[in-house]
Design a protein around this motif. Structure first.
Motif, PDB file in Angstrom:
ATOM      1  N   UNK A  23      42.318  38.978  45.226  1.00  0.00           N
ATOM      2  CA  UNK A  23      41.305  37.981  45.204  1.00  0.00           C
ATOM      3  C   UNK A  23      41.642  37.394  43.532  1.00  0.00           C
ATOM      4  N   UNK A  24      40.938  36.192  43.418  1.00  0.00           N
ATOM      5  CA  UNK A  24      40.778  35.563  42.179  1.00  0.00           C
ATOM      6  C   UNK A  24      39.214  36.241  41.610  1.00  0.00           C
ATOM      7  N   UNK A  25      39.583  37.141  40.647  1.00  0.00           N
ATOM      8  CA  UNK A  25      38.445  38.012  40.171  1.00  0.00           C
ATOM      9  C   UNK A  25      37.493  37.193  39.197  1.00  0.00           C
ATOM     10  N   UNK A  26      37.989  35.731  38.791  1.00  0.00           N
ATOM     11  CA  UNK A  26      37.112  34.883  38.129  1.00  0.00           C
ATOM     12  C   UNK A  26      35.969  34.443  38.867  1.00  0.00           C
ATOM     13  N   UNK A  27      36.109  34.456  40.505  1.00  0.00           N
ATOM     14  CA  UNK A  27      35.027  34.126  41.102  1.00  0.00           C
ATOM     15  C   UNK A  27      34.076  35.351  41.583  1.00  0.00           C
ATOM     16  N   UNK A  28      34.255  36.434  40.999  1.00  0.00           N
ATOM     17  CA  UNK A  28      33.611  37.440  41.287  1.00  0.00           C
ATOM     18  C   UNK A  28      32.704  37.683  40.144  1.00  0.00           C
ATOM     19  N   UNK A  29      31.335  38.083  40.416  1.00  0.00           N
ATOM     20  CA  UNK A  29      30.421  38.161  39.363  1.00  0.00           C
ATOM     21  C   UNK A  29      30.634  39.471  38.438  1.00  0.00           C
ATOM     22  N   UNK A  30      30.796  40.508  39.024  1.00  0.00           N
ATOM     23  CA  UNK A  30      31.152  41.614  38.433  1.00  0.00           C
ATOM     24  C   UNK A  30      32.154  42.338  39.181  1.00  0.00           C
ATOM     25  N   UNK A  31      33.522  42.309  39.145  1.00  0.00           N
ATOM     26  CA  UNK A  31      34.644  42.793  39.663  1.00  0.00           C
ATOM     27  C   UNK A  31      34.458  44.501  39.280  1.00  0.00           C
ATOM     28  N   UNK A  32      35.073  45.249  40.295  1.00  0.00           N
ATOM     29  CA  UNK A  32      34.761  46.388  40.200  1.00  0.00           C
ATOM     30  C   UNK A  32      36.391  46.897  39.576  1.00  0.00           C
ATOM     31  N   UNK A  33      36.239  47.744  38.688  1.00  0.00           N
ATOM     32  CA  UNK A  33      37.755  48.159  38.078  1.00  0.00           C
ATOM     33  C   UNK A  33      38.409  49.168  38.753  1.00  0.00           C
ATOM     34  N   UNK A  34      39.368  49.639  38.427  1.00  0.00           N
ATOM     35  CA  UNK A  34      40.099  50.915  39.117  1.00  0.00           C
ATOM     36  C   UNK A  34      39.089  52.037  39.507  1.00  0.00           C
ATOM     37  N   UNK A  35      39.374  52.470  40.613  1.00  0.00           N
ATOM     38  CA  UNK A  35      38.615  53.424  41.229  1.00  0.00           C
ATOM     39  C   UNK A  35      39.056  54.491  42.180  1.00  0.00           C
ATOM     40  N   UNK A  36      38.627  55.680  42.212  1.00  0.00           N
ATOM     41  CA  UNK A  36      39.402  56.569  43.341  1.00  0.00           C
ATOM     42  C   UNK A  36      38.494  56.483  44.649  1.00  0.00           C
ATOM     43  N   UNK A  37      39.146  55.882  45.361  1.00  0.00           N
ATOM     44  CA  UNK A  37      38.506  55.623  46.787  1.00  0.00           C
ATOM     45  C   UNK A  37      38.366  57.193  47.456  1.00  0.00           C
ATOM     46  N   UNK A  38      38.948  58.184  47.190  1.00  0.00           N
ATOM     47  CA  UNK A  38      38.818  59.536  47.621  1.00  0.00           C
ATOM     48  C   UNK A  38      37.870  60.398  46.881  1.00  0.00           C
ATOM     49  N   UNK A  39      37.402  59.887  46.099  1.00  0.00           N
ATOM     50  CA  UNK A  39      36.485  60.768  45.135  1.00  0.00           C
ATOM     51  C   UNK A  39      35.083  60.879  45.884  1.00  0.00           C
ATOM     52  N   UNK A  40      34.610  62.254  46.067  1.00  0.00           N
ATOM     53  CA  UNK A  40      33.488  62.724  47.051  1.00  0.00           C
ATOM     54  C   UNK A  40      32.421  62.402  46.493  1.00  0.00           C
ATOM     55  N   UNK A  41      32.303  62.277  45.109  1.00  0.00           N
ATOM     56  CA  UNK A  41      31.048  62.328  44.561  1.00  0.00           C
ATOM     57  C   UNK A  41      30.447  60.697  44.410  1.00  0.00           C
ATOM     58  N   UNK A  42      31.490  59.742  44.808  1.00  0.00           N
ATOM     59  CA  UNK A  42      30.844  58.444  44.805  1.00  0.00           C
ATOM     60  C   UNK A  42      30.278  57.795  46.202  1.00  0.00           C
ATOM     61  N   UNK A  43      29.456  57.010  46.042  1.00  0.00           N
ATOM     62  CA  UNK A  43      28.867  56.054  47.107  1.00  0.00           C
ATOM     63  C   UNK A  43      28.636  54.836  46.952  1.00  0.00           C
ATOM     64  N   UNK A  44      28.243  54.077  47.860  1.00  0.00           N
ATOM     65  CA  UNK A  44      27.694  52.988  47.936  1.00  0.00           C
ATOM     66  C   UNK A  44      26.210  52.647  47.460  1.00  0.00           C
TER      67      UNK A  44
END
Length: 342
Positions: free
Chosen positions: A242-263
């Motif tokens: 995607x074009x990140x210029x169209x995103x308000x606050x794009x998400x940086x690099x993140x580990x999707x398997x991290x059990x401590x993260x949630x939506x």
């Protein structure tokens, strides 16, 4: 049958021999004057250097081999060395050297090459060697400079010129592109940039262009509706460019398997995850009861408190004393304990 007397035959033979001798002498004399068939006249053969009528040079300067070439018909062939004569002319200038000026320079600086006889032009006209700079090349240089200095690791920059670029002539030398001015917001979907081209010796020119940009990057996108509190490793996500210029606050690099993260919020299907969409999963939740340890020097008191906002380890949150109903702040230690310092 007519009989020829011996005296008459001898006279005829003598006449033929004399004619042949005369022709041989004439041929020898012609060869001494004009040279053998296919030979170069002596005046030309004596000229070892030939002055060229025009010469094109780059920014490193004017060299002898730009102006003079060895006469291939010379009796004594020479090799023209790469000797610098003078600085190159400016882009809009033309220099002219006469044959006498070049010969005089050789007498002072390279006497071994001074020739008594020359051939070629009477003077040489010297200009800068130019080449065309087209849209593809200038766009690539602009993209590289903006990517390196401004976009960096945010994604891959793509540029489009709002107006077509008209090819221009520039020196046929290596050059660098330098960004002179950019909006304070940096690279955006539409912006104006001013830049300059420079060689090692001079500034070529500067331009101002109106550009449209995209910064393309692989981001996490919800393939279906995602509820707040869903663990990130369990979320239905996919990588899309995607074009990140169209995103308000794009998400940086993140580990999707991290059990401590949630939506941290509801995410609709097809919507990219933003920086605010993901959070570390709280260990204490709003409305729950935890133990607050109040410390005052060596004194430590433990009381039951109501948690007034979600918190993660190390975060300061609001809590309320269950008995006095007084609100104060404490730092989350773990799932059951909050530290309060007086």
């Amino acid at each position: 049958m007519q009989v020829v007397s011996p005296w008459r035959r001898a006279w005829q033979l003598g006449a033929v021999c004399f004619s042949l001798l005369w022709l041989a002498v004439g041929a020898f004399a012609a060869e001494r004057v004009l040279g053998a068939p296919g030979a170069v006249p002596a005046a030309v053969a004596a000229a070892t250097l030939e002055l060229l009528p025009v010469a094109q040079v780059d920014g490193t300067g004017i060299f002898l081999h730009h102006l003079v070439t060895a006469n291939p018909a010379a009796t004594t062939p020479v090799i023209i060395p790469q000797i610098r004569i003078a600085a190159a002319p400016a882009l809009s200038q033309t220099l002219t050297y006469s044959r006498a000026q070049v010969a005089e320079w050789l007498t002072r600086n390279a006497p071994e090459l001074a020739a008594s006889a020359w051939s070629g032009a009477s003077q040489v006209r010297i200009t800068r060697r130019l080449r065309a700079l087209d849209e593809t090349e200038i766009k690539q240089h602009l993209t590289d400079a903006l990517q390196r200095e401004y976009v960096k690791d945010r994604g891959e920059l793509e540029l489009r010129f709002v107006r077509p670029w008209t090819p221009v002539n520039i020196p046929d030398d290596p050059f660098t592109l330098r960004i002179l001015d950019l909006p304070t917001s940096g690279v955006s979907a539409s912006f104006i940039v001013r830049f300059e081209l420079r060689t090692t010796q001079e500034s070529v020119a500067s331009w101002q262009l109106f550009l449209q940009a995209k910064i393309m990057k692989d981001v996490l996108v919800a393939r279906s509706q995602l509820k707040r509190g869903t663990k990130l490793r369990d979320a239905d996500l996919a990588q899309e460019r995607r074009d990140v210029l169209t995103l308000r606050e794009p998400l940086g690099a993140i580990a999707t398997e991290d059990d401590t993260l949630e939506l941290a919020e509801f995410v609709a299907a097809g919507q990219p995850l933003g920086a605010r969409s993901v959070r570390v999963r709280p260990v204490v939740l709003r409305g729950s009861v935890a133990e607050a340890i109040i410390q005052d020097g060596a004194l430590s008191v433990s009381i039951k408190v109501e948690v007034l906002e979600d918190g993660i380890p190390g975060q300061t949150i609001r809590i309320r004393n269950l008995q006095t109903k007084r609100e104060f702040h404490g730092k989350v230690r773990n799932e059951q304990t909050i530290l309060v310092s007086l």
